[in-house]
Design a protein around this motif. Structure first.
Motif, mmCIF file in Angstrom:
data_model
loop_
_atom_site.group_PDB
_atom_site.id
_atom_site.type_symbol
_atom_site.label_atom_id
_atom_site.label_comp_id
_atom_site.label_asym_id
_atom_site.label_seq_id
_atom_site.Cartn_x
_atom_site.Cartn_y
_atom_site.Cartn_z
ATOM 1 N N ARG A 199 10.397 8.491 -8.210
ATOM 2 C CA ARG A 199 9.705 7.559 -9.106
ATOM 3 C C ARG A 199 10.354 6.173 -9.066
ATOM 4 N N PHE A 200 11.702 6.144 -9.083
ATOM 5 C CA PHE A 200 12.407 4.865 -8.945
ATOM 6 C C PHE A 200 11.989 4.175 -7.646
ATOM 7 N N PHE A 201 11.951 4.942 -6.575
ATOM 8 C CA PHE A 201 11.579 4.393 -5.275
ATOM 9 C C PHE A 201 10.175 3.799 -5.333
ATOM 10 N N GLU A 202 9.236 4.549 -5.905
ATOM 11 C CA GLU A 202 7.851 4.081 -5.990
ATOM 12 C C GLU A 202 7.736 2.817 -6.834
ATOM 13 N N ILE A 203 8.465 2.785 -7.935
ATOM 14 C CA ILE A 203 8.439 1.599 -8.796
ATOM 15 C C ILE A 203 8.976 0.388 -8.049
ATOM 16 N N MET A 204 10.104 0.563 -7.382
ATOM 17 C CA MET A 204 10.704 -0.552 -6.644
ATOM 18 C C MET A 204 9.818 -0.990 -5.481
ATOM 19 N N GLN A 205 9.229 -0.034 -4.796
ATOM 20 C CA GLN A 205 8.367 -0.364 -3.670
ATOM 21 C C GLN A 205 7.141 -1.140 -4.152
ATOM 22 N N THR A 206 6.537 -0.698 -5.231
ATOM 23 C CA THR A 206 5.378 -1.390 -5.790
ATOM 24 C C THR A 206 5.759 -2.787 -6.265
ATOM 25 N N SER A 207 6.904 -2.889 -6.927
ATOM 26 C CA SER A 207 7.359 -4.190 -7.429
ATOM 27 C C SER A 207 7.640 -5.164 -6.289
ATOM 28 N N ALA A 208 8.211 -4.659 -5.204
ATOM 29 C CA ALA A 208 8.531 -5.523 -4.066
ATOM 30 C C ALA A 208 7.270 -6.060 -3.396
ATOM 31 N N LYS A 209 6.192 -5.282 -3.454
ATOM 32 C CA LYS A 209 4.941 -5.693 -2.804
ATOM 33 C C LYS A 209 4.096 -6.608 -3.680
#
Length: 82
Positions: free
Chosen positions: A25-35
Motif C-alpha cells: 500500500r505504501f508503494f502504491e501510494i508513493m507511486q501514485t503520488s510520484a505520477k
C-alpha cells in the motif's frame, strides 16, 4: 525537516514494516503520488491533515473500526438524493 532527513526517516520506517500488504500500500501510494501533478488534492492538505489521513488508514486496518457501506449510506441518505 530537510528532504534528506525525510528520505532517511521514510527508508527507516519502511525497513521496520513487516506487513507485506502495508508495504504494498505504501508503494502504491508513493507511486501514485510520484505520477500525479503538483496540483493534486494531497498537496493542498496541511501536515496535520496529511497525518490524519495516515492515522485513519492505520485505524482502518483493524476491522472493528470499520463501518459497513449500508450503515454509512443510511446515515447520510438525505445528502445522497439526486
Amino acid at each position: 525537516m530537510s528532504i534528506t532527513e525525510v528520505r532517511t526517516r521514510f527508508h527507516a520506517l519502511i525497513d521496520e514494516v513487516e506487513n507485506p500488504s502495508l508495504l504494498q500500500r505504501f508503494f502504491e501510494i508513493m507511486q501514485t503520488s510520484a505520477k500525479s501533478s503538483g496540483s493534486d488534492l494531497w498537496s493542498t492538505l496541511s501536515d496535520s491533515e496529511q497525518q490524519e489521513v495516515f492515522d485513519s488508514y492505520e485505524e482502518s486496518q483493524d476491522e472493528k473500526n470499520l463501518v459497513s457501506n449500508k450503515a454509512v449510506m443510511g446515515k447520510h441518505k438525505k445528502w445522497l438524493k439526486k
